[in-house]
Scaffold this motif. Structure first.
Motif, PDB file in Angstrom:
ATOM      1  N   ASP A   1      -4.444   0.927  10.495  1.00  0.00           N
ATOM      2  CA  ASP A   1      -3.341   0.696  10.026  1.00  0.00           C
ATOM      3  C   ASP A   1      -2.185   0.878  11.155  1.00  0.00           C
ATOM      4  O   ASP A   1      -2.249   2.073  11.719  1.00  0.00           O
ATOM      5  CB  ASP A   1      -2.986   1.717   8.799  1.00  0.00           C
ATOM      6  CG  ASP A   1      -1.612   1.510   8.314  1.00  0.00           C
ATOM      7  OD1 ASP A   1      -1.414   2.140   7.185  1.00  0.00           O
ATOM      8  OD2 ASP A   1      -0.808   0.968   8.612  1.00  0.00           O
ATOM      9  N   PHE A   2      -1.322   0.143  11.527  1.00  0.00           N
ATOM     10  CA  PHE A   2      -0.274   0.440  12.535  1.00  0.00           C
ATOM     11  C   PHE A   2       0.710   1.350  12.311  1.00  0.00           C
ATOM     12  O   PHE A   2       1.055   2.117  13.135  1.00  0.00           O
ATOM     13  CB  PHE A   2       0.287  -0.966  12.963  1.00  0.00           C
ATOM     14  CG  PHE A   2       1.300  -1.067  13.855  1.00  0.00           C
ATOM     15  CD1 PHE A   2       2.655  -0.744  13.499  1.00  0.00           C
ATOM     16  CD2 PHE A   2       1.228  -1.348  15.348  1.00  0.00           C
ATOM     17  CE1 PHE A   2       3.649  -0.625  14.448  1.00  0.00           C
ATOM     18  CE2 PHE A   2       2.212  -1.125  16.035  1.00  0.00           C
ATOM     19  CZ  PHE A   2       3.618  -0.876  15.736  1.00  0.00           C
ATOM     20  N   GLU A   3       1.012   1.741  10.955  1.00  0.00           N
ATOM     21  CA  GLU A   3       2.009   2.614  10.613  1.00  0.00           C
ATOM     22  C   GLU A   3       1.401   3.919  10.987  1.00  0.00           C
ATOM     23  O   GLU A   3       2.128   4.869  11.041  1.00  0.00           O
ATOM     24  CB  GLU A   3       2.493   2.300   9.559  1.00  0.00           C
ATOM     25  CG  GLU A   3       3.463   1.067   9.127  1.00  0.00           C
ATOM     26  CD  GLU A   3       2.684  -0.168   9.447  1.00  0.00           C
ATOM     27  OE1 GLU A   3       1.606  -0.447   8.840  1.00  0.00           O
ATOM     28  OE2 GLU A   3       3.518  -0.940  10.056  1.00  0.00           O
TER      29      GLU A   3
ATOM     30  N   VAL B   1       1.594  -6.166  11.766  1.00  0.00           N
ATOM     31  CA  VAL B   1       1.694  -7.260  10.878  1.00  0.00           C
ATOM     32  C   VAL B   1       2.625  -6.691   9.797  1.00  0.00           C
ATOM     33  O   VAL B   1       2.587  -5.440   9.588  1.00  0.00           O
ATOM     34  CB  VAL B   1       0.343  -7.870  10.207  1.00  0.00           C
ATOM     35  CG1 VAL B   1      -0.717  -8.356  11.685  1.00  0.00           C
ATOM     36  CG2 VAL B   1      -0.419  -6.856   9.483  1.00  0.00           C
ATOM     37  N   ASN B   2       3.301  -7.738   9.158  1.00  0.00           N
ATOM     38  CA  ASN B   2       4.096  -7.284   8.035  1.00  0.00           C
ATOM     39  C   ASN B   2       3.612  -7.051   6.727  1.00  0.00           C
ATOM     40  O   ASN B   2       3.498  -8.173   5.914  1.00  0.00           O
ATOM     41  CB  ASN B   2       5.269  -8.755   8.009  1.00  0.00           C
ATOM     42  CG  ASN B   2       6.492  -8.208   7.129  1.00  0.00           C
ATOM     43  OD1 ASN B   2       6.815  -7.029   6.813  1.00  0.00           O
ATOM     44  ND2 ASN B   2       7.224  -9.108   6.561  1.00  0.00           N
ATOM     45  N   ASP B   3       3.069  -5.897   6.706  1.00  0.00           N
ATOM     46  CA  ASP B   3       2.400  -5.543   5.404  1.00  0.00           C
ATOM     47  C   ASP B   3       2.881  -4.502   4.623  1.00  0.00           C
ATOM     48  O   ASP B   3       2.224  -4.016   3.605  1.00  0.00           O
ATOM     49  CB  ASP B   3       0.985  -4.967   5.910  1.00  0.00           C
ATOM     50  CG  ASP B   3       0.958  -4.119   6.868  1.00  0.00           C
ATOM     51  OD1 ASP B   3      -0.334  -3.254   6.952  1.00  0.00           O
ATOM     52  OD2 ASP B   3       1.899  -3.738   7.231  1.00  0.00           O
TER      53      ASP B   3
ATOM     54  N   VAL C   1      17.543   1.967   2.004  1.00  0.00           N
ATOM     55  CA  VAL C   1      16.549   0.982   2.052  1.00  0.00           C
ATOM     56  C   VAL C   1      15.719   1.273   3.297  1.00  0.00           C
ATOM     57  O   VAL C   1      16.247   1.316   4.384  1.00  0.00           O
ATOM     58  CB  VAL C   1      16.987  -0.451   2.013  1.00  0.00           C
ATOM     59  CG1 VAL C   1      15.811  -1.358   2.396  1.00  0.00           C
ATOM     60  CG2 VAL C   1      17.784  -0.732   0.935  1.00  0.00           C
ATOM     61  N   GLN C   2      14.222   1.467   3.174  1.00  0.00           N
ATOM     62  CA  GLN C   2      13.450   1.805   4.500  1.00  0.00           C
ATOM     63  C   GLN C   2      12.310   0.756   4.533  1.00  0.00           C
ATOM     64  O   GLN C   2      11.820   0.355   3.411  1.00  0.00           O
ATOM     65  CB  GLN C   2      13.000   3.153   4.578  1.00  0.00           C
ATOM     66  CG  GLN C   2      14.307   4.171   4.395  1.00  0.00           C
ATOM     67  CD  GLN C   2      13.493   5.641   4.547  1.00  0.00           C
ATOM     68  OE1 GLN C   2      12.458   5.643   5.161  1.00  0.00           O
ATOM     69  NE2 GLN C   2      14.196   6.570   4.312  1.00  0.00           N
ATOM     70  N   ASP C   3      11.830   0.382   5.546  1.00  0.00           N
ATOM     71  CA  ASP C   3      10.464  -0.374   5.792  1.00  0.00           C
ATOM     72  C   ASP C   3       9.759   0.152   6.926  1.00  0.00           C
ATOM     73  O   ASP C   3      10.132   0.610   7.817  1.00  0.00           O
ATOM     74  CB  ASP C   3      11.195  -1.844   6.083  1.00  0.00           C
ATOM     75  CG  ASP C   3       9.858  -2.626   6.147  1.00  0.00           C
ATOM     76  OD1 ASP C   3      10.019  -3.875   5.769  1.00  0.00           O
ATOM     77  OD2 ASP C   3       8.803  -2.504   6.553  1.00  0.00           O
ATOM     78  N   ARG C   4       8.483   0.521   6.697  1.00  0.00           N
ATOM     79  CA  ARG C   4       7.577   1.435   7.323  1.00  0.00           C
ATOM     80  C   ARG C   4       7.260   0.268   8.463  1.00  0.00           C
ATOM     81  O   ARG C   4       6.644   0.960   9.492  1.00  0.00           O
ATOM     82  CB  ARG C   4       6.288   1.651   6.632  1.00  0.00           C
ATOM     83  CG  ARG C   4       6.740   2.704   5.587  1.00  0.00           C
ATOM     84  CD  ARG C   4       5.279   3.415   4.822  1.00  0.00           C
ATOM     85  NE  ARG C   4       4.485   3.998   6.005  1.00  0.00           N
ATOM     86  CZ  ARG C   4       3.273   4.237   5.899  1.00  0.00           C
ATOM     87  NH1 ARG C   4       2.715   3.436   5.125  1.00  0.00           N
ATOM     88  NH2 ARG C   4       2.364   4.823   6.992  1.00  0.00           N
ATOM     89  N   ASP C   5       7.088  -0.923   8.383  1.00  0.00           N
ATOM     90  CA  ASP C   5       6.732  -2.108   9.507  1.00  0.00           C
ATOM     91  C   ASP C   5       7.644  -1.728  10.711  1.00  0.00           C
ATOM     92  O   ASP C   5       8.737  -0.978  10.786  1.00  0.00           O
ATOM     93  CB  ASP C   5       6.914  -3.585   9.052  1.00  0.00           C
ATOM     94  CG  ASP C   5       5.797  -3.622   8.138  1.00  0.00           C
ATOM     95  OD1 ASP C   5       5.891  -4.669   7.034  1.00  0.00           O
ATOM     96  OD2 ASP C   5       4.692  -3.341   8.199  1.00  0.00           O
ATOM     97  N   SER C   6       7.306  -2.137  11.731  1.00  0.00           N
ATOM     98  CA  SER C   6       8.038  -2.263  13.168  1.00  0.00           C
ATOM     99  C   SER C   6       9.268  -2.859  13.224  1.00  0.00           C
ATOM    100  O   SER C   6       9.958  -3.105  12.284  1.00  0.00           O
ATOM    101  CB  SER C   6       7.256  -3.122  14.218  1.00  0.00           C
ATOM    102  OG  SER C   6       7.314  -4.444  13.854  1.00  0.00           O
TER     103      SER C   6
ATOM    104  N   ASP D   1      12.242  -4.543  10.356  1.00  0.00           N
ATOM    105  CA  ASP D   1      13.038  -3.717   9.700  1.00  0.00           C
ATOM    106  C   ASP D   1      14.145  -4.264  10.139  1.00  0.00           C
ATOM    107  O   ASP D   1      15.186  -4.547   9.257  1.00  0.00           O
ATOM    108  CB  ASP D   1      13.071  -2.537  10.439  1.00  0.00           C
ATOM    109  CG  ASP D   1      13.440  -1.342   9.429  1.00  0.00           C
ATOM    110  OD1 ASP D   1      13.736  -0.311   9.580  1.00  0.00           O
ATOM    111  OD2 ASP D   1      13.907  -1.978   8.215  1.00  0.00           O
ATOM    112  N   ARG D   2      14.914  -5.011  11.482  1.00  0.00           N
ATOM    113  CA  ARG D   2      16.105  -5.598  11.804  1.00  0.00           C
ATOM    114  C   ARG D   2      16.166  -6.716  10.920  1.00  0.00           C
ATOM    115  O   ARG D   2      17.123  -7.041  10.360  1.00  0.00           O
ATOM    116  CB  ARG D   2      15.969  -5.801  13.123  1.00  0.00           C
ATOM    117  CG  ARG D   2      16.470  -4.561  14.097  1.00  0.00           C
ATOM    118  CD  ARG D   2      17.020  -4.901  15.205  1.00  0.00           C
ATOM    119  NE  ARG D   2      15.970  -5.656  15.989  1.00  0.00           N
ATOM    120  CZ  ARG D   2      15.147  -5.303  16.908  1.00  0.00           C
ATOM    121  NH1 ARG D   2      14.958  -3.906  17.140  1.00  0.00           N
ATOM    122  NH2 ARG D   2      14.334  -6.205  17.350  1.00  0.00           N
ATOM    123  N   SER D   3      14.940  -7.482  10.762  1.00  0.00           N
ATOM    124  CA  SER D   3      15.330  -8.851  10.099  1.00  0.00           C
ATOM    125  C   SER D   3      15.410  -8.612   8.346  1.00  0.00           C
ATOM    126  O   SER D   3      16.447  -9.320   7.968  1.00  0.00           O
ATOM    127  CB  SER D   3      13.662  -9.507   9.795  1.00  0.00           C
ATOM    128  OG  SER D   3      13.478  -9.838  11.353  1.00  0.00           O
ATOM    129  N   ALA D   4      15.163  -7.665   7.734  1.00  0.00           N
ATOM    130  CA  ALA D   4      15.408  -7.196   6.767  1.00  0.00           C
ATOM    131  C   ALA D   4      16.673  -6.952   6.384  1.00  0.00           C
ATOM    132  O   ALA D   4      17.408  -7.021   5.670  1.00  0.00           O
ATOM    133  CB  ALA D   4      14.458  -5.988   6.067  1.00  0.00           C
TER     134      ALA D   4
END
Length: 397
Positions: free
Chosen positions: A301-303, A333-335, A364-369, A373-376
């Protein structure tokens, strides 16, 4: 209003919450303190740093929320305004070997609703001792070995970082061996061995960290003197590098390591194993003892961890050992889907509430890289701009 009006009303309120967020999220607070402090220890004074008196802090129901974790590491003493620890904080379990360890906490105030992001920088303390993988290292060295020959040893591991990690080694004084350098676990043969004079000897190696007070760990090196085995295995590379996407299926081949031994027969029979690694690594990777092939065995898991550093040992049939380093970079990966945290008032909202009253904050938070996160975030802004004319019309109505 009929049933058809309720979805539109809910949609309007959601966007109003989002707009309110733009105005109510305030600047960050930052505190730095050592790990392992006792519970109820003071981290900092929230009231003083926000310029609030204690009555205001209590009236506005100040609270501290830890996002993305089940544990509640800190709390607010409303009587003093202090931010205090609510349970043991162990830097190694939170951040491992990362040079920077930051715990994020949300400080929420009500009436009106405010959100402050608090960054807790956890400093390392020297609470771990150096450790060797085993209590005893078995070595077999030929009596024909020349003076100046070097014999690599497995290094000690220390869960702490920086100056609190392993800094140097000390070898108990003996007739035959010295250390190549005090910061390297490598023996140098100073005097020729004589099997007829002494066929076995024990050496005590100590690993010391640089903390205060200083901590240490020891291992006994048992040397058996042999008649022949003149060459240790030699790796084709000192450092192997590989890249692996997260969520790779178990049994995925990561990389092959290779060592050769110039001796023949059992003296040249090379086997592979991992050096001293944590249980987390052992549960994720395995190595073929004959082929030197490293494969995945568990979930990556990258995170949780975005890189691995593994020491691999190659040993010949009579115990001469060499070491190489394997560095594995994990690609993201965007998981993970974005997670929305809603901070709302604890009291019910009356039906005659005035327009413009603060009722909630969306976080709003996103654990991916960071790229994902910027795209979201960009998508959210575009989505808001596309709907803003409609929102303006609804708000004026």
């Amino acid at each position: 209003m009929g049933d058809k009006g309720f979805p539109a009303l809910r949609l309007t309120l959601c966007f109003l919450f989002f707009i309110v967020t733009l105005h109510l999220v305030h600047g960050d607070l930052s505190y730095s303190f050592p790990e392992e402090m006792k519970t109820q220890s003071v981290i900092g004074n929230i009231a003083k740093d926000l310029g609030l008196d204690l009555r205001t802090l209590s009236a506005r129901k100040a609270r501290a929320d830890s996002e993305g974790t089940r544990k509640r590491y800190c709390d607010i003493n409303l009587s003093t305004g202090d931010l205090i620890t609510s349970e043991r904080i162990d830097r190694e379990s939170l951040c491992g070997k990362k040079p920077s360890c930051v715990l994020k906490v949300d400080l929420v105030l009500e009436n009106p609703l405010e959100l402050h992001r608090v960054s807790l920088h956890i400093q390392d303390v020297n609470d771990n001792s150096p450790k060797f993988k085993k209590d005893l290292i078995e070595m077999e060295i030929s009596e024909s070995a020349d003076k100046g020959n070097r014999f690599s040893l497995e290094q000690a591991r220390d869960a702490d970082i920086g100056q609190n990690a392993v800094q140097r080694y000390n070898l108990e004084k003996n007739e035959y061996f010295i250390l190549a350098a005090d910061n390297k676990a490598e023996l140098v043969l100073e005097n020729t061995l004589d099997r007829e004079k002494q066929k076995e000897l024990n050496l005590l190696l100590t690993a010391l960290d640089g903390g205060s007070p200083q901590r240490s760990g020891t291992v006994v090196i048992h040397v058996t003197v042999l008649d022949a085995n003149d060459n240790a295995p030699v790796f084709s590379q000192a450092v192997y590098k590989a890249s692996l996407p997260e969520n790779s299926a178990p049994d995925t081949i990561v990389i092959n390591v290779n060592a050769t031994d110039a001796d023949e027969g059992v003296n040249g029979d090379v086997t592979y194993d991992f050096g001293h690694v944590s249980d987390d690594y052992i549960n994720v990777y395995s190595i073929d003892p004959k082929a030197g092939q490293i494969r995945t065995t568990g979930v990556i898991d990258f995170e949780e961890m975005n890189s691995f550093e593994i020491i691999v040992e190659a040993k010949d049939g009579l115990g001469l050992t060499s070491y190489a380093k394997v560095m594995i970079d994990i690609t993201d990966v965007n998981d993970n889907a974005p997670v929305i945290y809603l901070k709302s008032l604890t009291n019910p909202i009356p039906e005659n509430v005035s327009p413009g009253t603060e009722v909630g904050i969306i976080n709003v938070q996103d654990r991916d890289s960071e790229i994902t996160d910027r795209s979201a975030a960009l998508f959210s802004k575009m989505f808001l701009l596309n709907w803003f004319p409609l929102l303006k019309t609804i708000i004026l109505w």
